[in-house]
Design a protein around this motif. Sequence first.
Motif, PDB file in Angstrom:
ATOM      1  N   ILE A 129       0.844  -1.196   0.000  1.00 28.31           N
ATOM      2  CA  ILE A 129       0.000   0.000   0.000  1.00 28.31           C
ATOM      3  C   ILE A 129       0.877   1.241   0.000  1.00 28.31           C
ATOM      4  N   ALA A 130       1.913   1.229   0.830  1.00 27.62           N
ATOM      5  CA  ALA A 130       2.834   2.369   0.863  1.00 27.62           C
ATOM      6  C   ALA A 130       3.522   2.524  -0.490  1.00 27.62           C
ATOM      7  N   GLN A 131       3.888   1.392  -1.089  1.00 29.02           N
ATOM      8  CA  GLN A 131       4.530   1.439  -2.397  1.00 29.02           C
ATOM      9  C   GLN A 131       3.580   2.014  -3.446  1.00 29.02           C
ATOM     10  N   LEU A 132       2.330   1.592  -3.388  1.00 27.13           N
ATOM     11  CA  LEU A 132       1.360   2.064  -4.363  1.00 27.13           C
ATOM     12  C   LEU A 132       1.074   3.544  -4.163  1.00 27.13           C
ATOM     13  N   ASP A 133       0.974   3.971  -2.915  1.00 25.95           N
ATOM     14  CA  ASP A 133       0.743   5.377  -2.622  1.00 25.95           C
ATOM     15  C   ASP A 133       1.870   6.218  -3.207  1.00 25.95           C
ATOM     16  N   ASP A 134       3.098   5.722  -3.040  1.00 26.58           N
ATOM     17  CA  ASP A 134       4.253   6.406  -3.603  1.00 26.58           C
ATOM     18  C   ASP A 134       4.191   6.361  -5.123  1.00 26.58           C
ATOM     19  N   TYR A 135       3.732   5.225  -5.648  1.00 25.23           N
ATOM     20  CA  TYR A 135       3.632   5.020  -7.095  1.00 25.23           C
ATOM     21  C   TYR A 135       2.658   6.016  -7.715  1.00 25.23           C
ATOM     22  N   THR A 136       1.489   6.154  -7.104  1.00 18.88           N
ATOM     23  CA  THR A 136       0.507   7.085  -7.653  1.00 18.88           C
ATOM     24  C   THR A 136       1.012   8.514  -7.552  1.00 18.88           C
ATOM     25  N   GLY A 137       1.760   8.808  -6.495  1.00 14.46           N
ATOM     26  CA  GLY A 137       2.346  10.139  -6.360  1.00 14.46           C
ATOM     27  C   GLY A 137       3.327  10.431  -7.485  1.00 14.46           C
ATOM     28  N   LYS A 138       4.081   9.400  -7.886  1.00  9.50           N
ATOM     29  CA  LYS A 138       5.027   9.575  -8.977  1.00  9.50           C
ATOM     30  C   LYS A 138       4.302   9.873 -10.271  1.00  9.50           C
ATOM     31  N   TYR A 139       3.199   9.149 -10.507  1.00 10.79           N
ATOM     32  CA  TYR A 139       2.459   9.389 -11.738  1.00 10.79           C
ATOM     33  C   TYR A 139       1.881  10.793 -11.752  1.00 10.79           C
ATOM     34  N   ALA A 140       1.377  11.232 -10.605  1.00 14.85           N
ATOM     35  CA  ALA A 140       0.800  12.569 -10.536  1.00 14.85           C
ATOM     36  C   ALA A 140       1.865  13.616 -10.815  1.00 14.85           C
ATOM     37  N   SER A 141       3.116  13.326 -10.406  1.00 14.69           N
ATOM     38  CA  SER A 141       4.183  14.302 -10.555  1.00 14.69           C
ATOM     39  C   SER A 141       4.729  14.368 -11.977  1.00 14.69           C
ATOM     40  N   ILE A 142       4.345  13.429 -12.849  1.00 17.86           N
ATOM     41  CA  ILE A 142       4.861  13.484 -14.215  1.00 17.86           C
ATOM     42  C   ILE A 142       3.768  13.806 -15.220  1.00 17.86           C
ATOM     43  N   ALA A 143       2.753  14.468 -14.773  1.00 12.69           N
ATOM     44  CA  ALA A 143       1.688  14.867 -15.685  1.00 12.69           C
ATOM     45  C   ALA A 143       2.224  15.871 -16.703  1.00 12.69           C
ATOM     46  N   VAL A 144       1.555  15.952 -17.842  1.00 12.65           N
ATOM     47  CA  VAL A 144       1.935  16.907 -18.881  1.00 12.65           C
ATOM     48  C   VAL A 144       1.923  18.314 -18.304  1.00 12.65           C
ATOM     49  N   GLY A 145       2.976  19.057 -18.565  1.00 14.78           N
ATOM     50  CA  GLY A 145       3.099  20.412 -18.050  1.00 14.78           C
ATOM     51  C   GLY A 145       4.007  20.517 -16.845  1.00 14.78           C
ATOM     52  N   ARG A 146       4.330  19.364 -16.230  1.00 14.72           N
ATOM     53  CA  ARG A 146       5.236  19.375 -15.088  1.00 14.72           C
ATOM     54  C   ARG A 146       6.654  19.058 -15.539  1.00 14.72           C
ATOM     55  N   SER A 147       7.610  19.383 -14.692  1.00 15.89           N
ATOM     56  CA  SER A 147       9.008  19.150 -15.050  1.00 15.89           C
ATOM     57  C   SER A 147       9.400  17.707 -14.769  1.00 15.89           C
ATOM     58  N   ILE A 148      10.353  17.213 -15.542  1.00 12.92           N
ATOM     59  CA  ILE A 148      10.803  15.841 -15.392  1.00 12.92           C
ATOM     60  C   ILE A 148      11.896  15.778 -14.327  1.00 12.92           C
ATOM     61  N   PRO A 149      11.987  14.682 -13.573  1.00 12.99           N
ATOM     62  CA  PRO A 149      13.063  14.555 -12.592  1.00 12.99           C
ATOM     63  C   PRO A 149      14.427  14.523 -13.286  1.00 12.99           C
ATOM     64  N   THR A 150      15.448  14.947 -12.573  1.00  5.28           N
ATOM     65  CA  THR A 150      16.793  14.883 -13.131  1.00  5.28           C
ATOM     66  C   THR A 150      17.221  13.421 -13.277  1.00  5.28           C
ATOM     67  N   PHE A 151      18.117  13.170 -14.200  1.00  3.36           N
ATOM     68  CA  PHE A 151      18.604  11.803 -14.388  1.00  3.36           C
ATOM     69  C   PHE A 151      20.040  11.843 -14.895  1.00  3.36           C
ATOM     70  N   ALA A 152      20.766  10.764 -14.666  1.00  2.24           N
ATOM     71  CA  ALA A 152      22.139  10.623 -15.144  1.00  2.24           C
ATOM     72  C   ALA A 152      22.402   9.135 -15.335  1.00  2.24           C
ATOM     73  N   LEU A 153      22.557   8.715 -16.601  1.00  2.00           N
ATOM     74  CA  LEU A 153      22.745   7.300 -16.925  1.00  2.00           C
ATOM     75  C   LEU A 153      23.877   7.148 -17.936  1.00  2.00           C
ATOM     76  N   PRO A 154      24.619   6.044 -17.856  1.00  2.00           N
ATOM     77  CA  PRO A 154      25.725   5.837 -18.810  1.00  2.00           C
ATOM     78  C   PRO A 154      25.240   5.373 -20.178  1.00  2.00           C
ATOM     79  N   ASP A 155      25.960   5.807 -21.234  1.00  2.00           N
ATOM     80  CA  ASP A 155      25.633   5.347 -22.573  1.00  2.00           C
ATOM     81  C   ASP A 155      26.458   4.110 -22.917  1.00  2.00           C
ATOM     82  N   THR A 156      26.465   3.711 -24.181  1.00  2.00           N
ATOM     83  CA  THR A 156      27.162   2.487 -24.580  1.00  2.00           C
ATOM     84  C   THR A 156      28.668   2.560 -24.351  1.00  2.00           C
TER      85      THR A 156
END
Length: 370
Positions: A199-226
Motif C-alpha cells: 500500500i505504501a509502495q502504491l501510494d508512492d507510485y501514484t504520487g510519482k504518476y501525478a508528478s509526471i503529468a503533462v506540463g510538469r518538469s521531469i526529474p533529473t537523471f544521469a545514466l551511462p551510454d554504450t
Amino acid sequence: MGHRTTQNVSFIYTQRCPMLFLLCLLLTLLTGCRHQNPDVCTLSGEITGLGDDTLLLWGADHLYPHIDTIPAVGGKFQATLPIDTLAETVLYTPDGRQHPLYLERGTQLTITGSLGDSLLVTGSVNDTLYALLRAAQPLATDTVQLRALVTGYLRRHPADPTSVYVIRHFYASGTQIDDDAADAALRELVPLMRDYSLIAQLDDYTGKYASIAVGRSIPTFALPDTAGVVTNRFTYPEQSILLQFWASWSPESREHSRALRPLYDAQQKLRKKEDRLAIVGVSLDSDRRDWLDAIHADSLPWAQLCNFRSWDTDLVQRLGVSDLPYNILINDRGYIRGINLTPEQIEQEMKVIREEYAKQKSSRPRVVVR
C-alpha cells in the motif's frame, strides 16, 4: 529359509510393539504428505501459438526477487517454483504482452490462451483477479460501468493483494492517472491493509504518476551510454528530448523503437539544432551483451542509456514506469509535453514546440548598443 525368518520376525515385532508400529506408520504418512506438498508453486499450461518459445517470469515485488525463464514445447510448459509466501509476478509472453501472476506456496496454477490475446490464469487468488479482467474487457469505453465494476471488486476484496494490482492497472497505468479515482480506491483498502507494505509502495507510485503529468518538469537523471559516458538532460541544451523506454526482452518495445527511425531521420535534416528532436533510449536490460546486441540488430542510431538495474533504475521508478513500451517527450526547459505518444503525435507536438519557440524568440526585446 532366511527370507521366511525375516517375515516371522517382522510379524512378531509388530504384534508385540503395536504402539511403536503405529508411530512409525504415522511418521511415514506425515513425511509423505510433506513430500507431496513442498514449499513450491507449480504452474503449467498451454498457449496456442507459443510453439517452442520461452516465457519470462519476473518478480514484481521483494517477496519474489527473481527472473525465471520457462521453456515451452509445442506450446505446453510446466515449472515448479520455490516460494515462501504469496508474491506478485509478471509473466511476459513472446508477443510482448504482460500478464499478472500471483504465486502462492502449495498451489497449482494453470495458464491457457493464445498469443496476441489475454490469457486465463486459474489457481489461488488469480481466479478472482482474472474474472474481473474478463468482465472489464467489454467495458473499456464505458467509464461509469468500469469504475463501478472495479470499485465493487475492491470493496469485496479489501485485504487481497490483487486489489493493489487492480488499482495500479485501472487507475495508474498508461498515459495519465485519475488522481481522485486512485485516492478513492486506496481508501477502500487502507482501513484493512494499513500495515501492508504494498500500500505504501502504491501510494508512492501514484504520487510519482501525478508528478509526471503533462506540463510538469521531469526529474533529473544521469545514466551511462554504450561507451560508459554519463548522459543527462543537459547533454542536449536547447533541444527537446524523447525518452524512449525499452528492453531487449520486450518485442513490442523494440518494435516501437524501430518505428522511430523515420522520425529520427527527418529530424536530422532540420538545419537548426534547437529545432531538432533528440531521441534517447533508456533500456531496462540487466545484461550488457543482450542490450548491445539488440541495439545493433535493430539499427538504433540515437543515444542509448542503461545501468543494468532493470526496473530498479532510479529514473524508471521516479517516473512510475510500469509497462513497456513507454516514452516521454520533454521540451528544452525540461517540461513534459506528452506521454506515450505515437511517432505522428510526436511530430505534431514538435511542430507546436517550434512555433512556440519562434514566437518567444521574436517577442524578445532587442538590445541596442549605442
